[in-house]
Write a protein that holds these residues in place. Sequence first.
Motif, PDB file in Angstrom:
ATOM      1  N   HIS A 136       0.816  -1.217   0.000  1.00 19.51           N
ATOM      2  CA  HIS A 136       0.000   0.000   0.000  1.00 19.51           C
ATOM      3  C   HIS A 136       0.850   1.269   0.000  1.00 19.51           C
ATOM      4  CE1 HIS A 136      -3.525   2.469   0.798  1.00 19.51           C
ATOM      5  NE2 HIS A 136      -2.903   3.028   1.821  1.00 19.51           N
ATOM      6  N   SER A 277      -8.791  -6.690   2.930  1.00 11.52           N
ATOM      7  CA  SER A 277      -7.690  -5.781   2.586  1.00 11.52           C
ATOM      8  C   SER A 277      -6.379  -6.505   2.322  1.00 11.52           C
ATOM      9  CB  SER A 277      -7.484  -4.717   3.680  1.00 11.52           C
ATOM     10  OG  SER A 277      -8.635  -3.937   3.841  1.00 11.52           O
ATOM     11  N   ALA A 281      -7.261  -8.790  -2.670  1.00 11.13           N
ATOM     12  CA  ALA A 281      -8.293  -7.824  -3.041  1.00 11.13           C
ATOM     13  C   ALA A 281      -7.819  -6.938  -4.185  1.00 11.13           C
ATOM     14  CB  ALA A 281      -8.685  -6.981  -1.826  1.00 11.13           C
ATOM     15  N   GLU A 282      -6.566  -6.520  -4.117  1.00  9.57           N
ATOM     16  CA  GLU A 282      -5.988  -5.715  -5.197  1.00  9.57           C
ATOM     17  C   GLU A 282      -5.915  -6.526  -6.493  1.00  9.57           C
ATOM     18  OE1 GLU A 282      -4.255  -2.435  -7.128  1.00  9.57           O
ATOM     19  OE2 GLU A 282      -5.294  -2.587  -5.210  1.00  9.57           O
ATOM     20  N   SER A 284      -7.776  -9.083  -7.336  1.00  9.67           N
ATOM     21  CA  SER A 284      -9.135  -9.289  -7.832  1.00  9.67           C
ATOM     22  C   SER A 284      -9.647  -8.058  -8.566  1.00  9.67           C
ATOM     23  CB  SER A 284     -10.080  -9.617  -6.668  1.00  9.67           C
ATOM     24  OG  SER A 284      -9.688 -10.795  -6.016  1.00  9.67           O
ATOM     25  N   ALA A 285      -9.393  -6.885  -7.992  1.00 12.29           N
ATOM     26  CA  ALA A 285      -9.837  -5.640  -8.628  1.00 12.29           C
ATOM     27  C   ALA A 285      -9.148  -5.434  -9.973  1.00 12.29           C
ATOM     28  CB  ALA A 285      -9.570  -4.460  -7.697  1.00 12.29           C
ATOM     29  N   LEU A 286      -7.863  -5.709 -10.022  1.00  8.23           N
ATOM     30  CA  LEU A 286      -7.123  -5.537 -11.279  1.00  8.23           C
ATOM     31  C   LEU A 286      -7.619  -6.500 -12.351  1.00  8.23           C
ATOM     32  CD1 LEU A 286      -3.511  -5.046  -9.874  1.00  8.23           C
ATOM     33  CD2 LEU A 286      -4.862  -3.350 -11.119  1.00  8.23           C
ATOM     34  N   GLN A 288     -10.638  -7.740 -12.553  1.00  4.93           N
ATOM     35  CA  GLN A 288     -11.946  -7.232 -12.975  1.00  4.93           C
ATOM     36  C   GLN A 288     -11.798  -6.054 -13.941  1.00  4.93           C
ATOM     37  OE1 GLN A 288     -14.359  -9.845 -11.884  1.00  4.93           O
ATOM     38  NE2 GLN A 288     -15.511  -7.935 -11.882  1.00  4.93           N
ATOM     39  N   GLU A 289     -10.880  -5.155 -13.620  1.00  8.18           N
ATOM     40  CA  GLU A 289     -10.691  -3.960 -14.461  1.00  8.18           C
ATOM     41  C   GLU A 289     -10.179  -4.314 -15.851  1.00  8.18           C
ATOM     42  OE1 GLU A 289      -8.065  -1.360 -12.375  1.00  8.18           O
ATOM     43  OE2 GLU A 289      -9.463  -1.016 -10.716  1.00  8.18           O
ATOM     44  N   HIS A 290      -9.241  -5.259 -15.908  1.00  5.99           N
ATOM     45  CA  HIS A 290      -8.570  -5.545 -17.174  1.00  5.99           C
ATOM     46  C   HIS A 290      -9.197  -6.695 -17.958  1.00  5.99           C
ATOM     47  CE1 HIS A 290      -4.988  -2.919 -16.635  1.00  5.99           C
ATOM     48  NE2 HIS A 290      -5.185  -3.139 -15.350  1.00  5.99           N
ATOM     49  N   PHE A 292     -12.634  -8.027 -17.506  1.00  5.90           N
ATOM     50  CA  PHE A 292     -14.053  -8.200 -17.208  1.00  5.90           C
ATOM     51  C   PHE A 292     -14.788  -8.980 -18.300  1.00  5.90           C
ATOM     52  CE2 PHE A 292     -18.472  -6.739 -17.470  1.00  5.90           C
ATOM     53  CZ  PHE A 292     -18.919  -7.092 -16.203  1.00  5.90           C
ATOM     54  N   ARG A 301     -11.178 -15.931  -4.018  1.00  8.66           N
ATOM     55  CA  ARG A 301     -10.034 -15.701  -3.131  1.00  8.66           C
ATOM     56  C   ARG A 301      -9.971 -16.799  -2.079  1.00  8.66           C
ATOM     57  NH1 ARG A 301     -10.601  -9.920  -0.653  1.00  8.66           N
ATOM     58  NH2 ARG A 301     -12.825 -10.216  -1.131  1.00  8.66           N
TER      59      ARG A 301
END
Length: 334
Positions: A136, A277, A281-282, A284-286, A288-290, A292, A301
């Motif tokens: 972080h 956190s 989580a990071e 997973s978000a990446l 999803q963003e790239h 999807f 997870r």
Amino acid sequence: MNMIQAINSAIDVCMGRDPDIIVTGEDVGYFGGVFKATEGLQRKYGKTRVFDTPITECGIIGVAVGMAAYGLRPVPEIQFADYIYPALDQIVSEAARLRYRSAGEFTAPITVRSPFGGGIFGGQTHSQSPEGIFTHVAGLKTVIPSTPYDAKGLLISAIEDNDPVIFFEPKRIYNGPFDGHYDRPVTPWAKHPASAVPEGHYRIPLGKASVVRAGEAVTILAYGTMVHVAAGVIADTGVDAELIDLRTLVPLDIETIVASVEKTGRCIVVHEATKTSGFGAELSALVQEHCFHSLEAPVQRVTGWDTPYPHSLEWAYFPGPVRLGEAIKRVMEE
């Protein structure tokens, strides 16, 4: 070499090439470290380059920041990652920001080594996985090897880097690979192909993941001990999974991750830190963003529980074959 020997070799090689490299920490000198990762270095390089400190983590890192500002390359050891928290202010407020706050006039070429993670019945004060705290922080790099070969090459790259690096060493696999079953003996690294470690200098670039196993059905993202757990589950289940060892969390090889998930359409992230956190989580978000439009199922997870590390229930907390196998089944049924 096992991982401890590979780490020792990396430090030795770097110290032989650069007289500005200093090793410091609790018991790293005469005793050679609690896990013997610095054994023999004080005898070889002397007490001014390899020396013990009092039990003061903030002091260890504070001194390292001062050394770095004056042109040295300190490699401090924090005996267990669980004890790194008193040094957070020095790492976050000083080391990570030194290049920025001085407009490049000073750098902080510090490599903070520390054993981390569970699996050795160390309890909640010797088993934590705090990597998410450091990923972080802008200005820090975070590295976690999974094999002796990677450990040496990545550590040499970290020591020679001009910015601060947090180098977490999964102590459960110091002596051999591990498939997640506590009742199975650890396989000696000498019998594992990843134990072939060159004696001399070589580097593995920070920010480059390794595709441990190619596959078409699902992408599994892991690092450290969890790479071996995932490999064991893949072998047991026969699923055609692509296993990616991240190796460095920051910088992250997002290109390799995206290429894999776009191919498989499914993704599982596994780490032993708590879920909320956590670095998963990071990831997973990446994904999803790239990816999807490529995903056929939600990202799964598999992590430690959101509780303090339980001593008596360590193997229930530790993400193992059963939970990872269940995640594979869920994601494949979508």
